[in-house]
Design a protein around this motif. Structure first.
Motif, PDB file in Angstrom:
ATOM      1  N   PRO A  53      24.992  -2.927 -10.152  1.00  0.00           N
ATOM      2  CA  PRO A  53      24.477  -2.167 -11.302  1.00  0.00           C
ATOM      3  C   PRO A  53      23.123  -2.740 -11.724  1.00  0.00           C
ATOM      4  O   PRO A  53      22.991  -3.402 -12.764  1.00  0.00           O
ATOM      5  CB  PRO A  53      25.562  -2.386 -12.372  1.00  0.00           C
ATOM      6  CG  PRO A  53      26.147  -3.717 -12.036  1.00  0.00           C
ATOM      7  CD  PRO A  53      26.075  -3.852 -10.534  1.00  0.00           C
ATOM      8  N   SER A  54      22.133  -2.498 -10.901  1.00  0.00           N
ATOM      9  CA  SER A  54      20.833  -3.148 -11.096  1.00  0.00           C
ATOM     10  C   SER A  54      20.157  -2.719 -12.393  1.00  0.00           C
ATOM     11  O   SER A  54      19.288  -3.431 -12.905  1.00  0.00           O
ATOM     12  CB  SER A  54      19.908  -2.855  -9.908  1.00  0.00           C
ATOM     13  OG  SER A  54      19.736  -1.459  -9.728  1.00  0.00           O
ATOM     14  N   GLN A  55      20.561  -1.563 -12.940  1.00  0.00           N
ATOM     15  CA  GLN A  55      19.999  -1.161 -14.233  1.00  0.00           C
ATOM     16  C   GLN A  55      20.349  -2.193 -15.307  1.00  0.00           C
ATOM     17  O   GLN A  55      19.528  -2.490 -16.182  1.00  0.00           O
ATOM     18  CB  GLN A  55      20.549   0.207 -14.663  1.00  0.00           C
ATOM     19  CG  GLN A  55      20.567   1.249 -13.564  1.00  0.00           C
ATOM     20  CD  GLN A  55      21.938   1.348 -12.907  1.00  0.00           C
ATOM     21  OE1 GLN A  55      22.582   0.337 -12.654  1.00  0.00           O
ATOM     22  NE2 GLN A  55      22.366   2.556 -12.617  1.00  0.00           N
TER      23      GLN A  55
ATOM     24  N   LEU B 265      19.136   5.263 -10.554  1.00  0.00           N
ATOM     25  CA  LEU B 265      18.445   4.033 -10.166  1.00  0.00           C
ATOM     26  C   LEU B 265      19.432   2.901  -9.894  1.00  0.00           C
ATOM     27  O   LEU B 265      19.235   1.760 -10.325  1.00  0.00           O
ATOM     28  CB  LEU B 265      17.426   3.612 -11.241  1.00  0.00           C
ATOM     29  CG  LEU B 265      16.350   4.639 -11.590  1.00  0.00           C
ATOM     30  CD1 LEU B 265      15.388   4.077 -12.629  1.00  0.00           C
ATOM     31  CD2 LEU B 265      15.600   5.113 -10.366  1.00  0.00           C
ATOM     32  N   TRP B 266      20.496   3.222  -9.180  1.00  0.00           N
ATOM     33  CA  TRP B 266      21.525   2.233  -8.874  1.00  0.00           C
ATOM     34  C   TRP B 266      21.025   1.194  -7.885  1.00  0.00           C
ATOM     35  O   TRP B 266      19.951   1.346  -7.282  1.00  0.00           O
ATOM     36  CB  TRP B 266      22.753   2.944  -8.312  1.00  0.00           C
ATOM     37  CG  TRP B 266      22.426   3.885  -7.197  1.00  0.00           C
ATOM     38  CD1 TRP B 266      22.082   3.564  -5.916  1.00  0.00           C
ATOM     39  CD2 TRP B 266      22.363   5.312  -7.272  1.00  0.00           C
ATOM     40  NE1 TRP B 266      21.819   4.690  -5.180  1.00  0.00           N
ATOM     41  CE2 TRP B 266      21.990   5.778  -5.988  1.00  0.00           C
ATOM     42  CE3 TRP B 266      22.607   6.232  -8.291  1.00  0.00           C
ATOM     43  CZ2 TRP B 266      21.848   7.134  -5.697  1.00  0.00           C
ATOM     44  CZ3 TRP B 266      22.459   7.585  -7.996  1.00  0.00           C
ATOM     45  CH2 TRP B 266      22.083   8.013  -6.733  1.00  0.00           C
ATOM     46  N   GLY B 267      21.822   0.159  -7.703  1.00  0.00           N
ATOM     47  CA  GLY B 267      21.421  -0.947  -6.855  1.00  0.00           C
ATOM     48  C   GLY B 267      21.848  -0.782  -5.398  1.00  0.00           C
ATOM     49  O   GLY B 267      22.420   0.235  -5.002  1.00  0.00           O
ATOM     50  N   ARG B 268      21.580  -1.805  -4.630  1.00  0.00           N
ATOM     51  CA  ARG B 268      21.947  -1.817  -3.218  1.00  0.00           C
ATOM     52  C   ARG B 268      23.457  -2.014  -3.068  1.00  0.00           C
ATOM     53  O   ARG B 268      24.138  -2.466  -3.995  1.00  0.00           O
ATOM     54  CB  ARG B 268      21.214  -2.939  -2.483  1.00  0.00           C
ATOM     55  CG  ARG B 268      19.693  -2.860  -2.543  1.00  0.00           C
ATOM     56  CD  ARG B 268      19.071  -4.081  -1.884  1.00  0.00           C
ATOM     57  NE  ARG B 268      17.636  -4.135  -2.104  1.00  0.00           N
ATOM     58  CZ  ARG B 268      16.726  -3.673  -1.238  1.00  0.00           C
ATOM     59  NH1 ARG B 268      17.130  -3.130  -0.095  1.00  0.00           N
ATOM     60  NH2 ARG B 268      15.437  -3.762  -1.503  1.00  0.00           N
ATOM     61  N   VAL B 269      23.957  -1.700  -1.898  1.00  0.00           N
ATOM     62  CA  VAL B 269      25.366  -1.941  -1.583  1.00  0.00           C
ATOM     63  C   VAL B 269      25.618  -3.449  -1.627  1.00  0.00           C
ATOM     64  O   VAL B 269      24.827  -4.237  -1.094  1.00  0.00           O
ATOM     65  CB  VAL B 269      25.717  -1.375  -0.200  1.00  0.00           C
ATOM     66  CG1 VAL B 269      27.143  -1.756   0.201  1.00  0.00           C
ATOM     67  CG2 VAL B 269      25.552   0.142  -0.187  1.00  0.00           C
TER      68      VAL B 269
END
Length: 298
Positions: free
Chosen positions: A197-199, A171-175
């Motif tokens: 690292p949106s988590q 569940l990683w984030g966008r570039v």
């Protein structure tokens, strides 16, 4: 080498992204043969157990709308609601239709394969609501006040769950668009580009921030004597946090076309009704007089 070249090399080195694989993280605590005790499972267990412990403390304070026997029932039924609701919600919202993933509803064996991952926050929320409704009805309790007390405990699970997502490297984030972002990270199976690292953003907002807000309201104010206020603050806060983080979170692969067409991710669309509901609960709670302090139920 000239000073200019040295400065350029130092700047390039300073802006190197963090590589998740270099953190030495594993998605399990230990392994015995083919069995793995995964951090994600432990996160669910830790969140539920800590929530149960804190609920048991809360109901000893004046004005509690439930007794320990009700807390025990809530612990049992909410656990079932989280697991079943989360899984069925994932099957409903994130598979089938035009997602590109066959509907889990059509494959009972896959639907029950919880170890393969796939849980929905909104589905788990519905499961918890149904569990609270059942315990409240059977125990003749005020549902809204029970929801207030449960809402204070939920952020513990949100914090642990999002940290487990990070440990799993999922569940990683966008570039990232800022090449100098110091915490940009390259995740396995996500390509070579650094991402948010949106988590950890979710752990901070949905977990840590909401823990501080909810504990402060319960223990430092008389918010618990205004039915619906605590659950309204929680609902609004958690939904706003999720809506915000979704701008940095990579949409599920099967729903990227949906996000591109509608302008918002599936997670954001699902949070809009929650924001409206939370605001309505807060408004209703503040418009009514506070309850008088009463002795705890025994």
């Amino acid at each position: 080498m000239s000073l200019t070249a040295l400065a350029a090399a130092a700047a390039a080195e300073a802006h190197q992204p963090i590589y998740w694989v270099n953190l030495g993280l594993k998605n399990y605590l230990f392994r015995i043969g083919s069995f793995e005790l995964r951090w994600y499972s432990l996160a669910y267990l830790a969140g539920i157990m800590l929530g149960y412990w804190h609920l048991s403390r809360m109901i000893k304070s004046p004005g509690a709308p439930l007794a320990q026997r009700h807390a025990d029932d809530l612990f049992f039924y909410c656990t079932i609601g989280i697991i079943l609701g989360g899984r069925l919600g994932y099957a409903t919202f994130y598979t089938g239709g035009d997602t590109g993933i066959p509907s889990l509803w059509a494959d009972p064996a896959a639907l029950l394969s919880l170890w393969h991952g796939g849980m929905s926050f909104h589905g788990g929320l519905i499961g918890v609501l149904l569990a609270m409704a059942w315990v409240s009805w059977r125990g003749e309790l005020d549902f809204l006040r029970v929801a207030d007390y449960i809402a204070v405990c939920v952020p513990f699970g949100m914090l642990f769950g999002r940290l487990a997502n990070f440990v799993n490297g999922e569940l990683w984030g966008r570039v990232v668009t800022d090449p100098g972002l110091p915490w940009a990270m390259v995740f396995p199976d996500a390509g070579p580009l650094p991402r948010h690292p949106s988590q950890l953003y979710e752990a901070a907002l949905e977990g840590l921030l909401m823990i501080v807000i909810m504990l402060g309201l319960f223990w430092k104010t008389r918010a618990r004597f205004r039915p619906g206020l605590l659950v309204g603050v929680f609902t609004t806060g958690i939904a706003c946090a999720r809506f915000t983080v979704e701008f940095f979170r990579e949409p599920d692969a099967q729903l990227q076309d949906f996000a591109a067409r509608t302008g918002l991710s599936m997670g954001q669309w699902l949070t809009i009704p929650l924001i409206l509901l939370g605001l309505a609960l807060i408004t209703r709670a503040l418009a009514k007089p506070a309850l008088a302090t009463v002795r705890p139920i025994t």
